[in-house]
Design a protein around this motif. Structure first.
Motif, PDB file in Angstrom:
ATOM      1  N   ARG A 123       0.935  -0.996   0.049  1.00 48.03           N
ATOM      2  CA  ARG A 123       0.096   0.093   0.069  1.00 48.03           C
ATOM      3  C   ARG A 123       0.673   1.232   0.036  1.00 48.03           C
ATOM      4  O   ARG A 123       0.640   2.243  -0.839  1.00 48.03           O
ATOM      5  N   ALA A 124       2.054   1.207   0.748  1.00 50.36           N
ATOM      6  CA  ALA A 124       2.708   2.376   0.698  1.00 50.36           C
ATOM      7  C   ALA A 124       3.402   2.446  -0.706  1.00 50.36           C
ATOM      8  O   ALA A 124       3.741   3.785  -1.143  1.00 50.36           O
ATOM      9  N   ALA A 125       3.733   1.550  -1.184  1.00 60.18           N
ATOM     10  CA  ALA A 125       4.325   1.720  -2.504  1.00 60.18           C
ATOM     11  C   ALA A 125       3.145   2.267  -3.819  1.00 60.18           C
ATOM     12  O   ALA A 125       3.604   3.220  -4.519  1.00 60.18           O
ATOM     13  N   GLU A 126       2.121   1.766  -3.467  1.00 58.35           N
ATOM     14  CA  GLU A 126       0.982   2.170  -4.383  1.00 58.35           C
ATOM     15  C   GLU A 126       0.748   3.752  -4.187  1.00 58.35           C
ATOM     16  O   GLU A 126       0.662   4.365  -4.824  1.00 58.35           O
ATOM     17  N   LEU A 127       0.845   4.201  -2.926  1.00 57.82           N
ATOM     18  CA  LEU A 127       0.512   5.610  -2.574  1.00 57.82           C
ATOM     19  C   LEU A 127       1.451   6.616  -3.241  1.00 57.82           C
ATOM     20  O   LEU A 127       1.410   7.584  -3.701  1.00 57.82           O
ATOM     21  N   ARG A 128       2.775   6.005  -2.857  1.00 58.99           N
ATOM     22  CA  ARG A 128       3.952   6.877  -3.440  1.00 58.99           C
ATOM     23  C   ARG A 128       4.014   6.762  -4.777  1.00 58.99           C
ATOM     24  O   ARG A 128       4.336   7.933  -5.393  1.00 58.99           O
ATOM     25  N   ALA A 129       3.508   5.690  -5.452  1.00 60.46           N
ATOM     26  CA  ALA A 129       3.464   5.780  -6.897  1.00 60.46           C
ATOM     27  C   ALA A 129       2.431   6.756  -7.454  1.00 60.46           C
ATOM     28  O   ALA A 129       2.645   7.522  -8.523  1.00 60.46           O
ATOM     29  N   CYS A 130       1.275   6.873  -6.729  1.00 63.80           N
ATOM     30  CA  CYS A 130       0.167   7.920  -7.123  1.00 63.80           C
ATOM     31  C   CYS A 130       0.343   9.131  -6.642  1.00 63.80           C
ATOM     32  O   CYS A 130      -0.243   9.961  -7.114  1.00 63.80           O
ATOM     33  N   ARG A 131       1.077   9.213  -5.731  1.00 61.04           N
ATOM     34  CA  ARG A 131       1.444  10.467  -5.091  1.00 61.04           C
ATOM     35  C   ARG A 131       0.186  11.066  -4.385  1.00 61.04           C
ATOM     36  O   ARG A 131      -0.158  12.031  -4.485  1.00 61.04           O
ATOM     37  N   CYS A 132      -0.533   9.825  -3.844  1.00 59.34           N
ATOM     38  CA  CYS A 132      -1.819  10.318  -3.324  1.00 59.34           C
ATOM     39  C   CYS A 132      -2.243   9.511  -1.813  1.00 59.34           C
ATOM     40  O   CYS A 132      -1.544   8.820  -1.633  1.00 59.34           O
TER      41      CYS A 132
END
Length: 162
Positions: free
Chosen positions: A48-57
């Motif tokens: 989840r942290a990687a997903e949020l970092r990727a979308c910057r959201c």
């Protein structure tokens, strides 16, 4: 082609990996109560942290079935863990999740890009760690007792049968 894809995955996974939890699990335990740390939930938190970092959201649409999550992002804070705890305790929704003793398992992760951090804790139903026992939520109400001019306390003045 296969080696190219493996190279891309390797670069993406090492560019800004999620840290174990940067003290986030301990900070949540100190602010609320200890939970059982779960390896599977840590893995989900890292994803989840990687997903949020990727979308910057900050977006809960990627939340996994059967879990609850609390998310936080900060830019320019020297202590994003402390900032997250303050924000979560002040938010009725996040505070309700973190105060719920039925979520006895936890996994947390933190990641950053530049001076922006993303913090994730994923919770799931389960038993609390041994020795914690049953944690009951106790609501402390303000003392609404009335006093008379001579100082006598009228504690039953505001009590009405329900």
């Amino acid at each position: 082609m296969r080696y190219l894809l493996l190279g891309v995955v390797l670069i993406l996974s090492t560019a800004a990996p999620a840290r174990a939890d940067a003290g986030l699990t301990a900070a949540v335990a100190a602010a609320y109560f200890p939970r059982t740390e779960d390896v599977g939930l840590h893995e989900i938190a890292h994803q989840r942290a990687a997903e949020l970092r990727a979308c910057r959201c900050l977006d809960h649409s990627g939340m996994r079935p059967g879990t609850a999550e609390v998310l936080y992002t900060s830019t320019g804070y020297s202590n994003p863990v402390q900032a997250a705890i303050v924000k979560w305790t002040g938010s009725p929704t996040h505070n309700a999740i973190l105060s719920n003793p039925s979520y006895g398992r936890i996994g947390c992760a933190a990641t950053s890009s530049g001076d922006t951090s993303w913090l994730v804790c994923v919770l799931a139903p389960g038993p609390l760690p041994a020795g914690i026992g049953s944690i009951a939520t106790v609501m402390v109400l303000p003392d609404t007792a009335l006093t008379t001019p001579n100082g006598a306390v009228l504690r039953s003045a505001l009590v009405r049968p329900v």
